[in-house]
Motif scaffolding. Sequence first.
Motif, PDB file in Angstrom:
ATOM      1  N   VAL A  51      -5.881  -0.210  -7.877  1.00  0.00           N
ATOM      2  CA  VAL A  51      -4.488  -0.516  -8.231  1.00  0.00           C
ATOM      3  C   VAL A  51      -3.567  -0.251  -7.049  1.00  0.00           C
ATOM      4  CG1 VAL A  51      -2.564   0.169  -9.716  1.00  0.00           C
ATOM      5  CG2 VAL A  51      -4.846  -0.105 -10.684  1.00  0.00           C
ATOM      6  N   LEU A  52      -3.782   0.858  -6.345  1.00  0.00           N
ATOM      7  CA  LEU A  52      -2.947   1.172  -5.186  1.00  0.00           C
ATOM      8  C   LEU A  52      -3.120   0.124  -4.081  1.00  0.00           C
ATOM      9  CD1 LEU A  52      -3.477   5.045  -5.005  1.00  0.00           C
ATOM     10  CD2 LEU A  52      -1.402   3.838  -5.711  1.00  0.00           C
ATOM     11  N   THR A  53      -4.338  -0.324  -3.863  1.00  0.00           N
ATOM     12  CA  THR A  53      -4.579  -1.362  -2.854  1.00  0.00           C
ATOM     13  C   THR A  53      -3.865  -2.655  -3.225  1.00  0.00           C
ATOM     14  OG1 THR A  53      -6.742  -0.398  -2.323  1.00  0.00           O
ATOM     15  CG2 THR A  53      -6.364  -2.678  -1.665  1.00  0.00           C
ATOM     16  N   TRP A  54      -3.900  -3.013  -4.497  1.00  0.00           N
ATOM     17  CA  TRP A  54      -3.218  -4.224  -4.953  1.00  0.00           C
ATOM     18  C   TRP A  54      -1.704  -4.100  -4.780  1.00  0.00           C
ATOM     19  CZ3 TRP A  54       0.334  -5.157  -8.876  1.00  0.00           C
ATOM     20  CH2 TRP A  54       0.574  -6.499  -9.171  1.00  0.00           C
ATOM     21  N   LEU A  55      -1.156  -2.938  -5.124  1.00  0.00           N
ATOM     22  CA  LEU A  55       0.291  -2.733  -4.971  1.00  0.00           C
ATOM     23  C   LEU A  55       0.701  -2.795  -3.496  1.00  0.00           C
ATOM     24  CD1 LEU A  55       0.922   0.146  -7.550  1.00  0.00           C
ATOM     25  CD2 LEU A  55       1.602  -2.250  -7.760  1.00  0.00           C
ATOM     26  N   ASN A  56      -0.103  -2.176  -2.639  1.00  0.00           N
ATOM     27  CA  ASN A  56       0.224  -2.205  -1.211  1.00  0.00           C
ATOM     28  C   ASN A  56       0.164  -3.622  -0.648  1.00  0.00           C
ATOM     29  OD1 ASN A  56       0.621   0.575  -1.150  1.00  0.00           O
ATOM     30  ND2 ASN A  56      -1.483   1.012  -0.527  1.00  0.00           N
ATOM     31  N   GLY A  57      -0.841  -4.374  -1.082  1.00  0.00           N
ATOM     32  CA  GLY A  57      -0.978  -5.725  -0.563  1.00  0.00           C
ATOM     33  C   GLY A  57       0.009  -6.707  -1.163  1.00  0.00           C
ATOM     34  N   THR A  58       0.333  -6.554  -2.434  1.00  0.00           N
ATOM     35  CA  THR A  58       1.221  -7.499  -3.115  1.00  0.00           C
ATOM     36  C   THR A  58       2.691  -7.204  -2.875  1.00  0.00           C
ATOM     37  OG1 THR A  58      -0.443  -7.774  -4.854  1.00  0.00           O
ATOM     38  CG2 THR A  58       1.781  -8.547  -5.341  1.00  0.00           C
ATOM     39  N   LEU A  59       3.066  -5.941  -2.992  1.00  0.00           N
ATOM     40  CA  LEU A  59       4.469  -5.567  -2.892  1.00  0.00           C
ATOM     41  C   LEU A  59       4.850  -5.003  -1.530  1.00  0.00           C
ATOM     42  CD1 LEU A  59       4.868  -3.822  -6.386  1.00  0.00           C
ATOM     43  CD2 LEU A  59       5.282  -6.225  -5.771  1.00  0.00           C
TER      44      LEU A  59
END
Length: 336
Positions: A150-158
């Motif tokens: 989830v943290l990787t997705w947030l860093n990459g998306t936002l």
Amino acid sequence: MTGEGQVPDLSGERGLRTVRESIYRYALIGCAVLSVLTTLSIIGVLVVDAAEFFSVVPILDFLTGTRWSPNLQPVQFGVLPLLLGTLLITIGSAVVALPLGVLTAIYLSEYASKRTRSILKPMLEVLAGVPTVVYGYFALVYITPALNAVLTWLNGTLGLNLPRLGLFNGLSASIVVGIMIIPMVSSISEDAMSSVPDSLRQAGYGLGATKFNVSTTIVVPAAISGIVSSFILAISRAIGETMAVTLAAGSTPPSIPATSSVFGIPYVSPGDLLGLYADSSATMTVAMINIASGDISGGSTAYQSLFAIGITLFVITLAMNVISNLIAGRYREVYE
């Protein structure tokens, strides 16, 4: 016929019955005395061994020290890092368990049918019977990788710069401990809500209130003493948790964050506090496990620090239970 002045004996085998009642009475007294003696023995052992430790290490140094290193040079016995780790896990688990537990209790008490309640409540309480080591492995194998994804997705998306969690971290430990104490919060809170008389609910419906309004503005305030008591007991349970925290949070105490000051008032930035959840956050119970299972020789100062931590935990949990009883007594509603 029985004389006018005589009272008939209706008990039947009165002598044998009296003997049985005496046996039951003394057996129960013995169980009560044994429980009290066991508690006093534990307290005595903690106090005696902790006193030996504090005769070598000043109690002020123990309570205000910022480094815990019982077996590495330089040896230091500051309990503040362990206390910080304990607070981190306790606060994180409370954020997870308290709202979920109360909402679950409201559903079981006010919305669920009797059949649904008879199925869901035992299933929920099964969580309390799962071995804590299972929760620890669950956090290590599933929760930490899921949170990192989830943290990787947030860093990459936002475009955020959130830190990844270490293998052992306080966030996963907080989540699993929160899941563990949900049954305690929900069960005690649901019992308190169920004890509220239906007449109060009917009065609310008679005034035109909806079920949600009745639940939140009538039932919950009327059961507040039981709800708050469940909070404090659940938090006490989280403070004393051992195996799940050992596996999920690791054995390294968190570092005391640097403080800044505004107008002479010290404070710690929220970012630094949240960053502590990404790393290992050993608690006082974890430190006790490390000392007891390590190669520290018995009778040494490092070994006796185990009892110093134990008496500290005992005082904290005792204070929490006393507060719980005071709150329950102060706000308890008596209905006739």
